[in-house]
Design an enzyme around this catalytic site. Structure first.
Site, mmCIF file in Angstrom:
data_model
loop_
_atom_site.group_PDB
_atom_site.id
_atom_site.type_symbol
_atom_site.label_atom_id
_atom_site.label_comp_id
_atom_site.label_asym_id
_atom_site.label_seq_id
_atom_site.Cartn_x
_atom_site.Cartn_y
_atom_site.Cartn_z
ATOM 1 N N ASP A 21 17.611 11.278 -26.484
ATOM 2 C CA ASP A 21 17.094 12.448 -27.195
ATOM 3 C C ASP A 21 16.291 13.360 -26.256
ATOM 4 O O ASP A 21 15.681 12.885 -25.294
ATOM 5 C CB ASP A 21 16.224 11.990 -28.371
ATOM 6 C CG ASP A 21 16.015 13.089 -29.399
ATOM 7 O OD1 ASP A 21 16.700 14.120 -29.326
ATOM 8 O OD2 ASP A 21 15.152 12.907 -30.286
ATOM 9 N N ASN A 23 17.486 16.617 -25.028
ATOM 10 C CA ASN A 23 18.253 17.553 -24.187
ATOM 11 C C ASN A 23 17.874 19.003 -24.454
ATOM 12 O O ASN A 23 17.703 19.799 -23.523
ATOM 13 C CB ASN A 23 19.756 17.406 -24.444
ATOM 14 C CG ASN A 23 20.294 16.064 -24.002
ATOM 15 O OD1 ASN A 23 19.583 15.283 -23.377
ATOM 16 N ND2 ASN A 23 21.543 15.790 -24.336
ATOM 17 N N GLY A 24 17.766 19.338 -25.740
ATOM 18 C CA GLY A 24 17.474 20.719 -26.121
ATOM 19 C C GLY A 24 16.101 21.161 -25.635
ATOM 20 O O GLY A 24 15.954 22.242 -25.046
ATOM 21 N N ARG A 25 15.100 20.297 -25.838
ATOM 22 C CA ARG A 25 13.741 20.637 -25.405
ATOM 23 C C ARG A 25 13.643 20.739 -23.889
ATOM 24 O O ARG A 25 12.917 21.567 -23.342
ATOM 25 C CB ARG A 25 12.742 19.597 -25.946
ATOM 26 C CG ARG A 25 12.329 19.856 -27.386
ATOM 27 C CD ARG A 25 11.686 18.640 -27.994
ATOM 28 N NE ARG A 25 12.693 17.650 -28.352
ATOM 29 C CZ ARG A 25 12.417 16.393 -28.655
ATOM 30 N NH1 ARG A 25 11.176 15.967 -28.603
ATOM 31 N NH2 ARG A 25 13.380 15.572 -28.995
ATOM 32 N N HIS A 38 22.377 19.459 -22.482
ATOM 33 C CA HIS A 38 23.436 18.463 -22.690
ATOM 34 C C HIS A 38 24.187 18.204 -21.384
ATOM 35 O O HIS A 38 24.494 17.062 -21.053
ATOM 36 C CB HIS A 38 24.409 18.930 -23.780
ATOM 37 C CG HIS A 38 23.764 19.101 -25.129
ATOM 38 N ND1 HIS A 38 22.874 18.173 -25.646
ATOM 39 C CD2 HIS A 38 23.860 20.086 -26.064
ATOM 40 C CE1 HIS A 38 22.465 18.591 -26.836
ATOM 41 N NE2 HIS A 38 23.042 19.748 -27.110
ATOM 42 N N GLU A 68 25.070 13.360 -38.532
ATOM 43 C CA GLU A 68 24.216 14.490 -38.926
ATOM 44 C C GLU A 68 24.326 15.653 -37.935
ATOM 45 O O GLU A 68 24.113 16.807 -38.299
ATOM 46 C CB GLU A 68 22.754 14.038 -39.029
ATOM 47 C CG GLU A 68 22.458 13.092 -40.186
ATOM 48 C CD GLU A 68 22.862 11.644 -39.933
ATOM 49 O OE1 GLU A 68 23.140 11.289 -38.763
ATOM 50 O OE2 GLU A 68 22.924 10.861 -40.908
ATOM 51 N N TRP A 70 26.804 17.052 -36.799
ATOM 52 C CA TRP A 70 27.851 18.022 -37.168
ATOM 53 C C TRP A 70 27.247 19.278 -37.788
ATOM 54 O O TRP A 70 27.862 20.337 -37.789
ATOM 55 C CB TRP A 70 28.838 17.408 -38.173
ATOM 56 C CG TRP A 70 29.767 16.384 -37.604
ATOM 57 C CD1 TRP A 70 29.817 15.054 -37.936
ATOM 58 C CD2 TRP A 70 30.804 16.566 -36.628
ATOM 59 N NE1 TRP A 70 30.806 14.408 -37.213
ATOM 60 C CE2 TRP A 70 31.432 15.325 -36.415
ATOM 61 C CE3 TRP A 70 31.260 17.684 -35.908
ATOM 62 C CZ2 TRP A 70 32.481 15.148 -35.514
ATOM 63 C CZ3 TRP A 70 32.315 17.503 -35.001
ATOM 64 C CH2 TRP A 70 32.906 16.253 -34.824
ATOM 65 N N ARG A 72 24.777 20.987 -36.756
ATOM 66 C CA ARG A 72 24.168 21.897 -35.778
ATOM 67 C C ARG A 72 25.003 23.179 -35.680
ATOM 68 O O ARG A 72 26.142 23.205 -36.133
ATOM 69 C CB ARG A 72 24.096 21.202 -34.418
ATOM 70 C CG ARG A 72 23.075 20.083 -34.426
ATOM 71 C CD ARG A 72 22.772 19.614 -33.040
ATOM 72 N NE ARG A 72 21.729 18.602 -33.095
ATOM 73 C CZ ARG A 72 21.080 18.143 -32.042
ATOM 74 N NH1 ARG A 72 21.379 18.598 -30.841
ATOM 75 N NH2 ARG A 72 20.152 17.224 -32.180
ATOM 76 N N LEU A 132 30.608 -4.205 -17.617
ATOM 77 C CA LEU A 132 29.815 -3.600 -18.689
ATOM 78 C C LEU A 132 30.695 -3.047 -19.818
ATOM 79 O O LEU A 132 31.699 -2.388 -19.561
ATOM 80 C CB LEU A 132 28.989 -2.458 -18.090
ATOM 81 C CG LEU A 132 28.152 -1.623 -19.062
ATOM 82 C CD1 LEU A 132 26.925 -2.397 -19.507
ATOM 83 C CD2 LEU A 132 27.725 -0.306 -18.419
ATOM 84 N N ARG A 189 14.247 4.785 -27.089
ATOM 85 C CA ARG A 189 14.405 6.181 -27.507
ATOM 86 C C ARG A 189 13.577 7.077 -26.593
ATOM 87 O O ARG A 189 12.382 6.833 -26.383
ATOM 88 C CB ARG A 189 13.974 6.419 -28.957
ATOM 89 C CG ARG A 189 14.227 7.887 -29.360
ATOM 90 C CD ARG A 189 14.078 8.185 -30.825
ATOM 91 N NE ARG A 189 14.557 9.545 -31.110
ATOM 92 C CZ ARG A 189 15.143 9.933 -32.223
ATOM 93 N NH1 ARG A 189 15.327 9.076 -33.198
ATOM 94 N NH2 ARG A 189 15.558 11.172 -32.385
ATOM 95 N N SER A 197 16.644 7.495 -36.713
ATOM 96 C CA SER A 197 17.703 8.486 -36.950
ATOM 97 C C SER A 197 19.073 7.877 -37.296
ATOM 98 O O SER A 197 20.097 8.282 -36.733
ATOM 99 C CB SER A 197 17.823 9.433 -35.735
ATOM 100 O OG SER A 197 16.589 10.049 -35.460
HETATM 101 C C1 IPE Z 1 19.719 11.411 -32.601
HETATM 102 O O1 IPE Z 1 19.083 12.531 -32.092
HETATM 103 C C2 IPE Z 1 21.183 11.481 -32.310
HETATM 104 C C3 IPE Z 1 21.534 11.402 -30.897
HETATM 105 C C4 IPE Z 1 20.719 11.137 -29.927
HETATM 106 C C5 IPE Z 1 22.916 11.598 -30.580
HETATM 107 P P1 IPE Z 1 18.693 13.761 -33.029
HETATM 108 O O2 IPE Z 1 17.991 14.743 -32.179
HETATM 109 O O3 IPE Z 1 19.894 14.246 -33.755
HETATM 110 O O4 IPE Z 1 17.707 13.074 -34.061
HETATM 111 P P2 IPE Z 1 16.702 13.700 -35.117
HETATM 112 O O5 IPE Z 1 17.525 14.518 -36.044
HETATM 113 O O6 IPE Z 1 15.730 14.519 -34.369
HETATM 114 O O7 IPE Z 1 16.063 12.537 -35.776
HETATM 115 C C1 IPE Z 2 20.002 14.706 -27.873
HETATM 116 O O1 IPE Z 2 19.236 15.825 -27.533
HETATM 117 C C2 IPE Z 2 21.477 14.982 -27.807
HETATM 118 C C3 IPE Z 2 22.146 15.064 -29.107
HETATM 119 C C4 IPE Z 2 21.591 14.835 -30.259
HETATM 120 C C5 IPE Z 2 23.554 15.439 -29.104
HETATM 121 P P1 IPE Z 2 18.895 16.954 -28.605
HETATM 122 O O2 IPE Z 2 19.992 17.938 -28.589
HETATM 123 O O3 IPE Z 2 18.621 16.335 -29.931
HETATM 124 O O4 IPE Z 2 17.581 17.573 -27.998
HETATM 125 P P2 IPE Z 2 16.248 17.951 -28.791
HETATM 126 O O5 IPE Z 2 15.821 16.745 -29.552
HETATM 127 O O6 IPE Z 2 16.591 19.095 -29.687
HETATM 128 O O7 IPE Z 2 15.283 18.317 -27.716
HETATM 129 MG MG MG Z 3 16.963 15.579 -30.779
#
Ligand code: IPE
Ligand code: IPE
Ligand code: MG
Length: 246
Positions: A21, A23-25, A38, A68, A70, A72, A132, A189, A197
C-alpha cells in the site's frame, strides 16, 4: 549487523503475505500522478520477490488489486492492468531463471482478456518451477472467496457428494483459492495503515501482523528482512500460556 544476518533461516515463516500500500501517496509526495507510484511499486515487487527467494521463503502472496479497487477512476484501473501485462511479460524470463512459480488468487476472469491470457500463460510456463511460489491476489475479495467456498460445499452436499458432518476447517480451507498453501505466518502492510482491507481473512487467523510507515515504492528486501527478524522475536502462543510454550 544487517537484518538479513539477524534472521535464523531454520525458523523462517513458510508463507509471507504483503499488503502493498501507498503507491498513490508516494507519487503525490513527489508531485506526480498516482500511476507513477504504481510503476515504481513494480521495482519493489521485483526486489522483494528476489529477496524472498534468496532467503528461502516458500510462499509469498502479494495483494496486487482488490475487488474494491475496480471502483477507482477508470484511467487508474486501465493503467494498473496495462502495467500488469507489461510486467509479467518482462519478468517471465527472470521468474524462470529464479525457479519461481507464479500463481494467482481472486477472480481473475474479471481482468481484461489480454491481462488474463498473459497471466494464464505465465502460470503455465512456470508451473513446473520448484522454488518460491509467488501468488498475486488480483480482483481479490476475501469475503467473496469465503462465500464461494460455502457455495461450492453446499452444492456438493445438495448433490449428495458430501455430508454436513464432513465439513471441517480443513475441508473448508480446501475450497478457498489458497487451497494447498499453508496459512501465512506473517502479514506485512506498508504505508502506515492499520487495516486488513478484505485480505485473507480466513488464512490470517493466527498470523503475526507487521505494520510499517514505509510507502510501498520505498520498500526493499532489507525491509522484508527487518519484518522477518521482528517476527522471529515474537512468541507465538496459539492460546497457550508463555510457560506452556517454553
Ligand atoms: C489494499 O489497498 C489493496 C491492495 C494493496 C491491492 P487499498 O489502498 O485499496 O486499501 P484501502 O481501501 O485503503 O483499505
Ligand atoms: C496500493 O497503493 C496499490 C493498489 C491498491 C493497487 P495505493 O494505490 O492504494 O496508494 P495509496 O494508498 O492511495 O497511497
Ligand atoms: Mg491504498
Amino acid at each position: 549487523m544487517s537484518f538479513k544476518e539477524q534472521i535464523d533461516t531454520a525458523r523462517l515463516p513458510k508463507h509471507v503475505a504483503i499488503i502493498m500500500d501507498g503507491n498513490g501517496r508516494w507519487a503525490k509526495g513527489k508531485g506526480k500522478l498516482r500511476v507513477f507510484g504504481h510503476h515504481n511499486g513494480v521495482l519493489s515487487v521485483r526486489d522483494v520477490v528476489e529477496g524472498a527467494g534468496e532467503l528461502g521463503i516458500k510462499y509469498l502472496t502479494l495483494y496486487t488489486f482488490s475487488a474494491e479497487n475496480w471502483n477507482r477512476p477508470k484511467y487508474e484501473v486501465t493503467a494498473i492492468m496495462e502495467l500488469l501485462i507489461s510486467t509479467i511479460n518482462k519478468e517471465i524470463k527472470k521468474l524462470m531463471e529464479s525457479n519461481v512459480r507464479l500463481n494467482t488468487i481472486g477472480d481473475i476472469e474479471m481482468l481484461p482478456k489480454k491481462c488474463y491470457d498473459e497471466l494464464v500463460s505465465a502460470m503455465e510456463k512456470t508451473a513446473g518451477n520448484t522454488g518460491l511460489v509467488l501468488t498475486l491476489a488480483l480482483s481479490y475479495s476475501s469475503r467473496r472467496e469465503i462465500v464461494q467456498a460455502a457455495r461450492a460445499i453446499a452444492e456438493k452436499v445438495e448433490k449428495g457428494d458430501l455430508k454436513v458432518s464432513d465439513i471441517t476447517e480443513d475441508l473448508f480451507a480446501g475450497h478457498l483459492h489458497t487451497a494447498g498453501m499453508p496459512d501465512p505466518e506473517l502479514l506485512i502492510r506498508t504505508s502506515g495503515e492499520y487495516r486488513i482491507s478484505n485480505y485473507l481473512l480466513w488464512q490470517i487467523a493466527y498470523a503475526e501482523l507487521y505494520f510499517t510507515d514505509k510507502l510501498w515504492p520505498d520498500f526493499r528486501r532489507e525491509d522484508l528482512y527487518e519484518a522477518i527478524s521482528d517476527y522471529q522475536k515474537r512468541e507465538r502462543r496459539f492460546g497457550l500460556t508463555s510457560e506452556q510454550v517454553n
